[in-house]
Design an enzyme around this catalytic site. Structure first.
Site, PDB file in Angstrom:
ATOM      1  N   ASP A 159      39.684  41.541  22.853  1.00  0.00           N
ATOM      2  CA  ASP A 159      39.494  40.151  22.424  1.00  0.00           C
ATOM      3  C   ASP A 159      40.268  39.781  21.157  1.00  0.00           C
ATOM      4  OD1 ASP A 159      38.037  41.711  20.706  1.00  0.00           O
ATOM      5  OD2 ASP A 159      36.228  40.488  20.765  1.00  0.00           O
ATOM      6  N   GLU A 160      41.249  40.594  20.772  1.00  0.00           N
ATOM      7  CA  GLU A 160      42.002  40.236  19.570  1.00  0.00           C
ATOM      8  C   GLU A 160      43.421  40.790  19.627  1.00  0.00           C
ATOM      9  OE1 GLU A 160      40.864  42.023  15.793  1.00  0.00           O
ATOM     10  OE2 GLU A 160      39.648  43.487  16.874  1.00  0.00           O
ATOM     11  N   ASP A 216      41.396  36.146  17.149  1.00  0.00           N
ATOM     12  CA  ASP A 216      40.164  36.845  17.516  1.00  0.00           C
ATOM     13  C   ASP A 216      39.258  35.878  18.274  1.00  0.00           C
ATOM     14  OD1 ASP A 216      38.134  38.694  17.691  1.00  0.00           O
ATOM     15  OD2 ASP A 216      37.440  38.415  15.637  1.00  0.00           O
TER      16      ASP A 216
END
Length: 360
Positions: free
Chosen positions: A108-109, A13
């Protein structure tokens, strides 16, 4: 935690992604409390604060006027979605160098199944995590946090234990001490509404949720997800690989630079999303008989609509028309922050052909 026949699932993350990238774009605001926000929306909502702003109590989804009360010198920066997407693409390119079993869950992860890759790193999962962290930091100037466990639920929870730029490992021996004492709001995927419903029936901690004497009332709140969730939290579920998850769904979404309420503008964005997911469906030689659309509003509430198709298909026109009809039903001229589409209940194309052959 080292490879010993057990699955190794890593959750990666990027820390305060939007705010950090915006900070890189505006070095003049380094060491200032900043947040990415939608200034042109009716509500004015914080999308992502940096860690300095968070120290004042500023949170995602908070109205900007309230954030300013908590932090009067807070600097609000506009959303730069195209630039965020570029950074995101570079991030996933780095991740794919280390492991080919990657499940991207948002901009974003991601999760990676490192079970087989770990041999190249002396069976040392912390070494692998640190190598990815350092390359992302050196090449993109972004920090990432990594959670490691034997299933995705625990791995994602592990990530939150040591942010930012942390590495947390939870094996079976640590679940009771590190996980079961946590508040139920820390469980991924259940959301604030379900958490409040569980509080209302006096279930506050994870250890209370998984207690056998609470099974009946907790099941009424969580429904069909209850048993799988409890098994995950107890470490009982047999872990499916990332490859298995590819066959569950293919999805794509877009967050707009400014909240939109023009039907045709949103519809055009939807066309690109449909093209993306259908191309990926064909690339993996899969077919679907279930489609869904989700819309997120400026207040971060989400509306999801799903439809089952009459037959399995990978035909672009069929999927396109089904999703567009679904959009017309669900969209009510509101401002929209994000729109996403998903193809679900996926099966290999070859298996559908075999079934059809049986009836020829």
């Amino acid at each position: 935690m080292q490879s010993s026949g057990q699955k190794i699932i890593m959750h990666l993350d990027i820390d305060a992604f939007y705010a950090t990238v915006s900070e890189l774009l505006h070095p003049e605001y380094k060491n200032f409390p900043i947040a990415v926000g939608s200034l042109n929306s009716r509500t004015g909502i914080i999308s992502s604060p940096n860690y300095l702003a968070r120290s004042y109590g500023v949170k995602s989804a908070m109205p900007i006027f309230l954030a300013k009360e908590l932090c009067p010198n807070l600097i609000i920066l506009p959303c730069e979605h195209d630039i965020y997407q570029t950074y995101s693409n570079h991030f996933f390119q780095i991740v794919n160098k280390y492991c080919n079993k990657v499940e991207i869950t948002s901009i974003d992860e991601c999760f990676i199944d490192a079970t087989n890759s770990i041999k190249k790193y002396h069976n040392n999962v912390r070494l692998l995590a640190a190598k990815i962290q350092n390359e992302v930091k050196n090449k993109l100037n972004l920090s990432i946090s990594v959670g490691i466990s034997f299933n995705k639920t625990i791995a994602k929870m592990a990530t939150e234990l040591n942010k930012p730029f942390g590495i947390s490992i939870i094996d079976e021996n640590k679940i009771t001490n590190l996980i079961h004492e946590l508040d139920i709001s820390k469980i991924p995927f259940i959301g604030e509404i379900k958490s409040q419903e569980l509080y209302a029936i006096n279930i506050f901690k994870i250890k209370e949720l998984i207690a056998s004497n609470n099974k009946q009332k907790a099941s009424l709140v969580l429904g069909s997800m209850y048993q799988n969730l409890v098994n995950d939290l107890k470490g009982l579920n047999e872990i499916k690989t990332i490859e298995d998850d590819i066959y569950k769904s293919i999805s794509h979404s877009k967050t707009f630079n400014e909240d939109l309420n023009d039907f045709y503008e949103i519809s055009n964005e939807l066309n690109e999303l449909i093209s993306n997911v259908v191309n990926r469906l064909k690339k993996h030689n899969l077919m679907t008989n279930n489609i869904s659309i989700n819309i997120k509003y400026p207040n971060f509430q989400t509306k999801v609509k799903q439809k089952r198709l009459d037959y399995y298909t990978d035909d672009y026109q069929t999927i396109f028309l089904a999703i567009k009809n679904l959009f017309k039903k669900v969209y009510k001229d509101e401002l929209v922050r994000l729109i996403g589409v998903s193809l679900n209940k996926l099966v290999p194309k070859e298996s559908v052909k075999k079934q059809l052959f049986l009836f020829d």
